[in-house]
Design a protein around this motif. Structure first.
Motif, PDB file in Angstrom:
ATOM      1  N   UNK A  72       0.838  -1.211   0.000  1.00 46.26           N
ATOM      2  CA  UNK A  72       0.000   0.000   0.000  1.00 46.26           C
ATOM      3  C   UNK A  72       0.867   1.252   0.000  1.00 46.26           C
ATOM      4  N   UNK A  73       1.884   1.251   0.851  1.00 49.44           N
ATOM      5  CA  UNK A  73       2.766   2.408   0.984  1.00 49.44           C
ATOM      6  C   UNK A  73       3.464   2.714  -0.337  1.00 49.44           C
ATOM      7  N   UNK A 126      -5.169  -5.137  -4.018  1.00 47.43           N
ATOM      8  CA  UNK A 126      -5.144  -3.708  -4.352  1.00 47.43           C
ATOM      9  C   UNK A 126      -5.386  -3.437  -5.843  1.00 47.43           C
ATOM     10  N   UNK A 127      -5.655  -4.489  -6.611  1.00 45.42           N
ATOM     11  CA  UNK A 127      -5.932  -4.360  -8.054  1.00 45.42           C
ATOM     12  C   UNK A 127      -4.767  -3.683  -8.789  1.00 45.42           C
ATOM     13  N   UNK A 417      -3.971   5.820   8.400  1.00 46.85           N
ATOM     14  CA  UNK A 417      -3.862   6.956   7.488  1.00 46.85           C
ATOM     15  C   UNK A 417      -4.521   6.643   6.153  1.00 46.85           C
ATOM     16  N   UNK A 418      -5.469   7.479   5.758  1.00 42.66           N
ATOM     17  CA  UNK A 418      -6.083   7.324   4.437  1.00 42.66           C
ATOM     18  C   UNK A 418      -5.155   7.941   3.398  1.00 42.66           C
ATOM     19  N   UNK A 419      -4.755   7.141   2.439  1.00 41.42           N
ATOM     20  CA  UNK A 419      -3.795   7.577   1.436  1.00 41.42           C
ATOM     21  C   UNK A 419      -4.496   8.368   0.341  1.00 41.42           C
ATOM     22  N   UNK A 420      -3.894   9.481  -0.036  1.00 40.45           N
ATOM     23  CA  UNK A 420      -4.539  10.474  -0.891  1.00 40.45           C
ATOM     24  C   UNK A 420      -4.876   9.944  -2.278  1.00 40.45           C
ATOM     25  N   UNK A 421      -3.935   9.266  -2.917  1.00 41.92           N
ATOM     26  CA  UNK A 421      -4.101   8.900  -4.323  1.00 41.92           C
ATOM     27  C   UNK A 421      -4.823   7.581  -4.527  1.00 41.92           C
ATOM     28  N   UNK A 423      -6.624   5.929  -1.974  1.00 42.77           N
ATOM     29  CA  UNK A 423      -7.779   5.780  -1.090  1.00 42.77           C
ATOM     30  C   UNK A 423      -7.647   4.640  -0.097  1.00 42.77           C
ATOM     31  N   UNK A 424      -6.502   3.951  -0.086  1.00 45.35           N
ATOM     32  CA  UNK A 424      -6.298   2.846   0.841  1.00 45.35           C
ATOM     33  C   UNK A 424      -6.058   3.360   2.263  1.00 45.35           C
TER      34      UNK A 424
END
Length: 447
Positions: A72-73, A126-127, A417-421, A423-424
């Motif tokens: 995700x990171x 995460x597709x 933390x909701x990731x900006x790009x 959405x994860x």
């Protein structure tokens, strides 16, 4: 979120947050805090931003990691690098580093299967796109040798170059969303300018931190090698290969136990440059069979590094200042092992490349966390495979620091933390100092 720092006054040698290190991680943290109105001071022993281990980074942007949160990171970091100028939002006469998307190939074999079996489900979750290539497709697309030689061996091993009897190449997995940034130091300079643009961030170069000052069990500042004292209620260790030395400063001469379950130490490594071979396709590749990774480099070169197989000695350093920057036989071993995979590689008579230091934990995953010392924070274990994630790490650490300083216990309630790009939701507890060593890790730079 209420900011506890908002009421503090700024003076020449006072800062809300002091950040030790002005590499890509330290500069990213400063930029994000500065944009939130926090007064920061980065202190670095070198002459400018990104001149330490950051400048030697291979700049690889890939998502294959052994844990879901690491994927995700890096998936978020990939999106940031695709639009780097939009991320830093600053004009720079030097320009911006170019993200070059090359794709990546991992050959399927008995040696790569354990790693791929962990990575592929995360990609599915995460597709993130990937492709399975059959043996014939690998041969037609790549133009490489698909002979299996593993396990990796030194060139002085009598079995070096022998066809493996235990390992077999059976196609590959192709990861199209992979590439590299050829100028990590320029990326750091962009972050430095963006931090300065907030008018909340200052940088102090050619200075060493010699003491982390404490009062009543809490950080109160740092002392520098020229005797200067910087008053600061928060100190962040983003010192790269020097992180273990900074941790010693934080926990010496006090009664506070360092409760880290994972630790960091500097490790010397080498990267080789050779002329780019004439092949059909030259993506990034992580090759478990010969124990190297390689990627194209600007200027018609091929960059080759080690994946830390058992045949390569891990050279850990007690003192990073005593790192030798002369090439050893590791350079030769890397080049000859890569040439097993790509016989078209022309091996030069003179070694070219870089010698650098990683900052590694036992499981090669970073630590993004608070510490047992109130006001002392950790962004460490990063040199080696976290350049790609720096833009996200700045956001993680800025939110984590503000959350903890406002009374939230990161150990009990890790920041989600909701990731900006993408959405994860990123569980920052994955990168806790108190985690157990991740046994699913590759125990290498691939982590």
């Amino acid at each position: 979120m209420r900011c506890l720092f908002a009421s503090q006054r700024r003076s020449a040698l006072k800062a809300d947050v002091t950040i030790i290190g002005a590499g890509v991680i330290g500069s990213a943290i400063a930029m994000e805090l500065g944009r939130k109105g926090v007064k920061t001071l980065n202190i670095d022993k070198l002459a400018g931003p990104g001149q330490g281990s950051t400048s030697y980074s291979s700049g690889i942007c890939r998502m294959y990691y052994s844990t879901l949160d690491s994927v995700k990171l890096s998936w978020e970091g990939y999106h940031i690098h695709q639009n780097w100028a939009d991320h830093v939002r600053v004009g720079d006469d030097r320009g911006f580093p170019q993200f070059r998307e090359t794709g990546s190939v991992i050959l399927k074999s008995e040696l790569s299967q354990p790693f791929l079996s962990r990575v592929i489900p995360h990609y599915d979750t995460l597709s993130i796109p990937y492709e399975h290539w059959l043996q014939q497709e690998c041969a037609s697309r790549l133009g490489w040798s698909l002979t299996a030689y593993g396990p990796p061996r030194r060139i002085d091993d009598e079995l070096f170059g022998s066809v493996s009897t235990t390992n077999h190449i059976d196609g590959a997995v192709y990861f199209p969303r992979t590439g590299y940034v050829s100028d990590p130091q320029l990326a750091t300079y962009n972050l430095y300018l963006a931090a300065k643009q907030t008018q909340n961030c200052e940088f102090l170069f050619k200075r060493n931190v010699t003491q982390i000052i404490q009062s009543a069990g809490k950080v109160s500042g740092v002392r520098l090698d020229d005797g200067t004292v910087v008053e600061s209620g928060v100190v962040v260790n983003a010192a790269g290969p020097y992180s273990s030395l900074i941790n010693k400063l934080a926990f010496q001469n006090n009664n506070i136990e360092n409760d880290m379950n994972v630790t960091t130490r500097p490790m010397r490594t080498e990267v080789a440059y050779v002329p780019a071979p004439d092949v059909k396709m030259l993506p990034l590749s992580s090759d478990f069979d010969v124990g190297v990774y390689f990627r194209p480099e600007v200027g018609g070169k091929l960059l080759i590094g080690t994946q830390e197989p058992e045949c390569d000695t891990h050279e850990y350093l007690e003192d990073p200042d005593k790192c030798s920057y002369a090439f050893t036989d590791l350079w030769t071993n890397l080049v000859y092992r890569a040439a097993l995979r790509i016989p078209q590689i022309q091996i030069p008579n003179t070694a070219q490349g870089i010698v650098a230091m990683y900052d590694v934990t036992e499981d090669w995953m970073p630590v993004y966390d608070k510490s047992a010392l109130n006001g002392y924070y950790l962004a460490i274990g990063t040199s080696g495979n976290q350049f790609k994630n720096a833009g996200v790490v700045g956001q993680i650490m800025s939110e984590l620091i503000l959350s903890c300083e406002n009374g939230v216990d990161q150990d009990e309630m890790p920041l989600q933390l909701k990731l900006t790009h993408t959405g994860q939701i990123l569980n920052t507890g994955t990168f806790s100092r108190k985690r157990t060593v991740n046994l699913d890790s590759s125990m290498s730079v691939l982590a």
